[in-house]
Design an enzyme around this catalytic site. Structure first.
Site, mmCIF file in Angstrom:
data_model
loop_
_atom_site.group_PDB
_atom_site.id
_atom_site.type_symbol
_atom_site.label_atom_id
_atom_site.label_comp_id
_atom_site.label_asym_id
_atom_site.label_seq_id
_atom_site.Cartn_x
_atom_site.Cartn_y
_atom_site.Cartn_z
ATOM 1 N N THR A 12 0.652 5.104 7.174
ATOM 2 C CA THR A 12 0.034 6.077 6.236
ATOM 3 C C THR A 12 1.319 6.878 6.135
ATOM 4 O OG1 THR A 12 -2.153 5.809 7.015
ATOM 5 C CG2 THR A 12 -1.654 7.766 5.870
ATOM 6 N N SER A 56 0.110 -0.780 10.067
ATOM 7 C CA SER A 56 0.354 -1.025 11.521
ATOM 8 C C SER A 56 -0.324 -2.124 11.924
ATOM 9 C CB SER A 56 0.140 0.312 12.498
ATOM 10 O OG SER A 56 -1.229 0.743 12.339
ATOM 11 N N THR A 89 -1.310 4.889 12.349
ATOM 12 C CA THR A 89 -1.815 5.471 13.469
ATOM 13 C C THR A 89 -2.815 4.438 14.076
ATOM 14 O OG1 THR A 89 -3.734 6.225 11.820
ATOM 15 C CG2 THR A 89 -1.799 7.822 12.507
ATOM 16 N N ASP A 90 -3.289 3.480 13.041
ATOM 17 C CA ASP A 90 -4.555 2.391 13.595
ATOM 18 C C ASP A 90 -3.925 1.717 15.105
ATOM 19 O OD1 ASP A 90 -6.058 3.223 11.550
ATOM 20 O OD2 ASP A 90 -5.652 1.154 10.418
#
Length: 317
Positions: A12, A56, A89-90
């Protein structure tokens, strides 16, 4: 002048809207594009290494090894004070823990990302990246291993978890807290991890899978994973590390085939421990040669087991 290398991998933090749908294209920007749009700290020499441009969840174990090798290559330069890796971030917590286990250099590796894109109102791209660079250049973070910097906080890779799907307070370390903060560009470290572990990994990671336990779980998934060639299976049990009795026959079959089985807990805090004695309890599992996964969550346990197997080290938690 301090020097920090900024390695970008997409996510992101490097996304922008697609013209066709208006939805975000994760990792659309290169590291150079990202750095150009952000107000990077003055007085620090920031070298850009645009490594990967992916969401990610699209990353692989081979990508992890590529990134590890690039970080170690940059650390061959004695003038580098630290490395920042931007990341979606995942899966950020998994990548950060992989670096923590496999990079031995005392200089900091700082992983960061954002919950909102650079074009979104209230974007956290600018502040997270800025704070990560200041942290990577700070001498107090030496010998902390890999850390995650997010929303003005510094977290140890071992315990950090994504706690919210969209809020800018995206990460936490349940039961352990954060190591320090960044306030007005000043880094304050309050505590450090006591121990560091390091494994030499220069080959592809073996297949290790996660199975979540619930009422009426059976051994179908375990048998399928064994057939698919899994070398290790993390079972996310409940409470102190319990599974259903109907899982036990398949667990025994996996162990007989030489597959490592580790039991963890779905609880946010607390450790697996052989408190009870009944079919499927941690005591029963331990007697069947299942590894007790202490307070590791299932994703961190998967990273740890993968690294230990790839390094051909003894499996322990």
């Amino acid at each position: 002048m301090k020097k920090v290398v900024l390695i970008t991998t997409g996510g992101t933090i490097a996304s922008k809207p697609k013209e066709s749908s208006g939805k975000l294209d994760s990792g659309a920007m290169s590291g150079e594009e990202l750095a150009e749009l952000c107000d990077l700290p003055k007085g620090i020499d920031v070298e850009i290494d645009s490594a990967i441009q992916k969401p990610s969840i699209h990353l692989t174990g081979d990508d992890w090894i590529l990134l590890k090798d690039r970080i170690e290559k940059h650390f061959e330069n004695p003038n580098v004070d630290g490395v920042v890796v931007t990341h979606g971030t995942d899966t950020l917590e998994e990548t950060a823990y992989f670096f923590d286990l496999t990079i031995a250099d005392e200089r900091p590796v700082v992983v960061t990302g954002s919950q909102r894109s650079i074009a979104d109102l209230g974007s956290d791209v600018y502040i997270n990246l800025r704070h990560a660079i200041y942290s990577a250049s700070h001498p107090d973070l030496r010998n902390c291993g890999t850390v995650v910097v997010f929303n003005e906080r510094i977290f140890a890779a071992r315990y950090v978890k994504k706690e919210h799907a969209s809020n800018i307070q995206g990460f936490n370390a349940f039961g352990f807290g954060y190591l320090g903060i960044i306030d007005n560009d000043d880094v304050y470290l309050f505590q450090k991890p006591i121990n560091r572990e390091n494994y030499q990994v220069n080959r592809s990671l073996p297949r290790v899978d996660i199975v979540k336990c619930h009422i009426e779980s059976d051994g179908v998934v375990l048998d399928a994973l064994a057939k698919a060639g899994s070398k290790g299976i993390i079972i996310e049990g409940v409470g102190r590390g319990q599974v259903t009795p109907t899982m036990m026959p398949a667990i025994k079959r996996c162990i007989e085939q030489g597959i490592y089985v580790v039991i963890t807990t779905s609880s946010e805090e607390g450790s697996v421990y052989p408190t009870y004695d009944y079919p499927g309890s941690a005591h029963n599992l331990h007697n069947e040669q299942v590894v007790l996964g202490r307070d590791f969550d299932s994703k961190k346990a998967r990273v740890r087991l993968s690294v230990q197997l790839a390094a051909k080290e003894n499996v322990y938690f």
